[in-house]
Design a protein around this motif. Structure first.
Motif, short mmCIF file in Angstrom:
data_model
loop_
_atom_site.label_atom_id
_atom_site.label_comp_id
_atom_site.label_asym_id
_atom_site.label_seq_id
_atom_site.Cartn_x
_atom_site.Cartn_y
_atom_site.Cartn_z
N SER A 96 0.83 -1.21 0.00
CA SER A 96 0.00 0.00 0.00
C SER A 96 0.86 1.26 0.00
CB SER A 96 -0.96 -0.01 1.20
OG SER A 96 -0.24 0.11 2.42
N GLU A 97 1.96 1.23 0.72
CA GLU A 97 2.87 2.38 0.75
C GLU A 97 3.54 2.57 -0.61
OE1 GLU A 97 3.46 4.56 3.66
OE2 GLU A 97 1.51 3.60 3.82
N HIS A 153 9.26 7.63 6.74
CA HIS A 153 9.43 6.18 6.68
C HIS A 153 10.80 5.75 7.21
CE1 HIS A 153 5.78 6.35 4.37
NE2 HIS A 153 5.72 5.03 4.43
N TYR A 188 10.80 -4.19 5.51
CA TYR A 188 10.40 -2.78 5.51
C TYR A 188 11.60 -1.90 5.18
CZ TYR A 188 8.60 1.69 7.09
OH TYR A 188 8.21 3.01 7.16
#
Length: 183
Positions: free
Chosen positions: A15-16, A129, A162
């Motif tokens: 989604s990011e 982020h 991530y």
């Protein structure tokens, strides 16, 4: 389900990724259709961005090495590499802040024009982020000292995924923000 956390991390990353794609497209559109390409060459510090990019890419390597050492039970080496990742991430954020301060002194702000708005939105969102990844890695680093070692081993795969996402996104941002206008 054993890999539920990892699956959720991949959903978050997916989604990011779509959000970053939209921000990059908006940035490129505004840069190309508002005559801001000259601003990039004049105002942005490409040399510093290149050095910071190399450091951020290196931080992915140090996190990979940390995970390898963790899985082999070599806690000292795992902590050393994880500490290196934390330092490299902090240096990256410090360099980004230096660039923001320099741009502010050159009268380039988020509210000045479309270039400033799109540049600060894109790089600021990436910086957010990096901060979130830095917090996650720092938590794992803290867990590695003491009775929470099991949390470190369980969480490293998701945090690593991530962090690699954050690095890959930066490579795209770096390419479109700093490199392509100079070509």
């Amino acid at each position: 389900m054993k890999d539920r956390g990892r699956l959720l991390m991949f959903f978050l990353i997916g989604s990011e990724a779509f959000f970053f794609i939209a921000l990059i497209i908006a940035y490129v559109y505004y840069r190309n259709f508002t005559g801001a390409t000259d601003m990039v060459a004049h105002f942005l510090n490409v040399k510093r961005a290149t050095i910071l990019t190399a450091g951020l890419v290196l931080s992915s390597f140090t996190l990979i090495m940390s995970k390898r050492n963790l899985l082999k039970g070599r806690w000292k080496m795992a902590k050393l590499y994880m500490g290196g990742t934390i330092i490299l991430a902090a240096v990256f954020l410090g360099g980004q802040m230096m660039e923001y301060i320099e741009l502010y002194h050159k009268q380039v702000t988020i509210s000045k024009n479309v270039f400033g708005s799109s540049f600060f939105t894109l790089t600021g969102f990436h910086g957010l982020h990096v901060i979130m990844g830095l917090i996650a890695i720092s938590l794992l680093f803290g867990f590695s000292f003491g009775k929470f070692k099991v949390l470190t081993v369980a969480g490293i795969a998701s945090v690593e995924a991530y962090w690699h996402f954050v690095d890959i996104i930066w490579l795209c941002v770096y390419t479109y923000v700093y490199i392509t206008p100079l070509l």
